[in-house]
Design a protein around this motif. Structure first.
Motif, PDB file in Angstrom:
ATOM      1  N   SER A  10       0.835  -1.199   0.000  1.00 19.08           N
ATOM      2  CA  SER A  10       0.000   0.000   0.000  1.00 19.08           C
ATOM      3  C   SER A  10       0.869   1.248   0.000  1.00 19.08           C
ATOM      4  O   SER A  10       1.946   1.284   0.590  1.00 19.08           O
ATOM      5  N   LYS A  11       0.361   2.281  -0.679  1.00 16.53           N
ATOM      6  CA  LYS A  11       1.013   3.591  -0.674  1.00 16.53           C
ATOM      7  C   LYS A  11      -0.058   4.661  -0.618  1.00 16.53           C
ATOM      8  O   LYS A  11      -0.947   4.729  -1.461  1.00 16.53           O
ATOM      9  N   ARG A  12       0.044   5.512   0.422  1.00 12.66           N
ATOM     10  CA  ARG A  12      -0.932   6.577   0.606  1.00 12.66           C
ATOM     11  C   ARG A  12      -0.255   7.931   0.476  1.00 12.66           C
ATOM     12  O   ARG A  12       0.812   8.175   1.032  1.00 12.66           O
ATOM     13  N   TYR A  13      -0.876   8.809  -0.310  1.00 13.43           N
ATOM     14  CA  TYR A  13      -0.449  10.195  -0.413  1.00 13.43           C
ATOM     15  C   TYR A  13      -1.557  11.048   0.185  1.00 13.43           C
ATOM     16  O   TYR A  13      -2.638  11.173  -0.393  1.00 13.43           O
ATOM     17  N   LYS A  14      -1.310  11.591   1.356  1.00  9.49           N
ATOM     18  CA  LYS A  14      -2.330  12.322   2.113  1.00  9.49           C
ATOM     19  C   LYS A  14      -3.551  11.419   2.322  1.00  9.49           C
ATOM     20  O   LYS A  14      -3.452  10.396   2.962  1.00  9.49           O
ATOM     21  N   ASP A  15      -4.701  11.761   1.755  1.00 11.18           N
ATOM     22  CA  ASP A  15      -5.900  10.945   1.960  1.00 11.18           C
ATOM     23  C   ASP A  15      -6.164   9.973   0.813  1.00 11.18           C
ATOM     24  O   ASP A  15      -7.196   9.297   0.792  1.00 11.18           O
ATOM     25  N   ASN A  16      -5.247   9.913  -0.142  1.00 14.77           N
ATOM     26  CA  ASN A  16      -5.453   9.079  -1.330  1.00 14.77           C
ATOM     27  C   ASN A  16      -4.573   7.838  -1.279  1.00 14.77           C
ATOM     28  O   ASN A  16      -3.343   7.930  -1.167  1.00 14.77           O
ATOM     29  N   TRP A  17      -5.213   6.655  -1.388  1.00 19.45           N
ATOM     30  CA  TRP A  17      -4.479   5.399  -1.457  1.00 19.45           C
ATOM     31  C   TRP A  17      -4.170   5.106  -2.926  1.00 19.45           C
ATOM     32  O   TRP A  17      -5.024   4.612  -3.666  1.00 19.45           O
ATOM     33  N   LEU A  52      11.897   3.233  -5.598  1.00 18.94           N
ATOM     34  CA  LEU A  52      11.800   4.677  -5.786  1.00 18.94           C
ATOM     35  C   LEU A  52      10.760   5.307  -4.868  1.00 18.94           C
ATOM     36  O   LEU A  52      10.673   6.530  -4.794  1.00 18.94           O
ATOM     37  N   ALA A  53       9.969   4.497  -4.212  1.00 19.59           N
ATOM     38  CA  ALA A  53       8.994   4.974  -3.230  1.00 19.59           C
ATOM     39  C   ALA A  53       8.926   3.959  -2.098  1.00 19.59           C
ATOM     40  O   ALA A  53       9.182   2.770  -2.308  1.00 19.59           O
ATOM     41  N   ARG A  54       8.614   4.453  -0.910  1.00 23.08           N
ATOM     42  CA  ARG A  54       8.494   3.572   0.261  1.00 23.08           C
ATOM     43  C   ARG A  54       7.029   3.266   0.528  1.00 23.08           C
ATOM     44  O   ARG A  54       6.185   4.165   0.478  1.00 23.08           O
ATOM     45  N   PRO A  55       6.707   2.024   0.805  1.00 19.40           N
ATOM     46  CA  PRO A  55       5.301   1.682   1.060  1.00 19.40           C
ATOM     47  C   PRO A  55       4.808   2.243   2.384  1.00 19.40           C
ATOM     48  O   PRO A  55       5.578   2.377   3.347  1.00 19.40           O
ATOM     49  N   THR A  56       3.534   2.579   2.425  1.00 19.12           N
ATOM     50  CA  THR A  56       2.900   2.985   3.679  1.00 19.12           C
ATOM     51  C   THR A  56       2.624   1.754   4.531  1.00 19.12           C
ATOM     52  O   THR A  56       2.794   1.773   5.759  1.00 19.12           O
ATOM     53  N   GLN A  57       2.209   0.681   3.875  1.00 18.84           N
ATOM     54  CA  GLN A  57       1.955  -0.597   4.545  1.00 18.84           C
ATOM     55  C   GLN A  57       2.339  -1.723   3.590  1.00 18.84           C
ATOM     56  O   GLN A  57       2.530  -1.524   2.398  1.00 18.84           O
TER      57      GLN A  57
END
Length: 303
Positions: A10-17, A52-57
């Protein structure tokens, strides 16, 4: 063997998954077609897979190693969005520079071999700013091949290419898979072209996996069928089942009947007319990858 496996990624940017608890599995030797409309989460997923991006979960494994593990990173090459090329350098100079930046020991012969593999001349000296879009994309694949990876992650590699460029890229990707044994994960929205090379598919919508399906399973589902719509669908189905001994048919939403058997359309129309049933639509239809994709995504409004 799973080359890529994600568990609840999972990757979340502010309120958007952007990616929402995604479970994905790519087997060794796959050409995995990653399908989804713009904004579905394809590019974000690839960025998570190549670090290139870290997962939120959640978790992602490459060859059973975490994405940021040095072994996993050495075995994977990536082309995400447009290749970051130095426009005033030649293709050969770009490859040698990137090899140096990555700390790779890439002798001239290896660089020339990569250029030949992607269909570019090692002797070409013109700067890449004068390359065609197809040449730039193939050079981008060449950059991903530096270090001799076993896995390639390619984000929309045929986007924006003309028919000749698409054909060249298709032949390149097939060659890398069949001749070198590379596993490929390719995101694309050009479904007809993807269907010519993919061995498995993953369909993503709103960051979630809708379905994973093999090319063989897809071919079985994308069969010819007779499309029929009448003013009395229930009665029509019963009449046809009895008169023509149909066994493989189904009732679809809004009264559509699909017959998955070889049947004469004229005979269908005659039988229904004799039963006093009005035929509104009668046609032979083949559901291809695009049709199946649209259906799984809930219709054309989602494309």
């Amino acid at each position: 063997m799973a080359v890529i496996q994600t568990m609840g990624l999972s990757k979340r940017y502010k309120d958007n998954w952007a990616v929402d608890h995604l479970d994905l599995r790519v087997e060794q030797g796959d050409i995995y077609g990653f399908i989804g409309r713009n904004g579905a989460g394809k590019s974000t997923t690839l960025k998570l897979l190549c670090g290139l991006a870290r997962p939120t979960q959640g978790e992602a494994l490459i060859f059973d190693k975490p994405v940021r593990d040095s072994v996993a990173r050495r075995r994977a090459g990536a082309l995400i969005e447009q290749p970051g090329l130095y426009p005033d350098l030649s293709g050969r100079e770009n490859l040698r520079l990137y090899a140096a930046l990555l700390g790779l020991d890439s002798p001239v012969r290896q660089v020339e071999g990569i250029l030949e593999t992607v269909g570019l001349s090692p002797k070409e000296k013109k700067p890449v700013k004068h390359y065609s879009m197809g040449m730039k994309q193939r050079l981008g694949v060449g950059l991903a091949l530096l270090g001799g990876p076993d896995l390639l992650l390619l984000d929309e590699p045929i986007n924006g290419l003309d028919p000749e460029g698409i054909r060249e890229m298709r032949e390149l990707l097939l060659g890398l898979n069949r001749e070198r044994g590379l596993t490929l994960l390719i995101s694309s929205h050009i479904l007809g072209e993807l269907s010519k090379i993919a061995t498995r598919y993953g369909i993503i919508q709103n960051g979630r996996m809708v379905e994973e399906i093999t090319a063989v399973e897809l071919e079985q589902k994308c069969t010819d069928y007779l499309h029929l719509r009448t003013d009395q669908p229930q009665k029509a189905a019963a009449v046809l089942e009895q008169a023509l001994h149909l066994k493989r048919w189904e009732m679809r939403p809004e009264g559509e009947i699909r017959v998955y058997e070889t049947v004469d359309g004229k005979a269908v129309g005659r039988v229904l007319a004799e039963a006093g049933i009005s035929v509104e639509e009668l046609s032979l239809h083949r559901q291809d990858l695009e049709g199946y994709f649209l259906e799984r995504m809930g219709g054309a409004d989602h494309v």
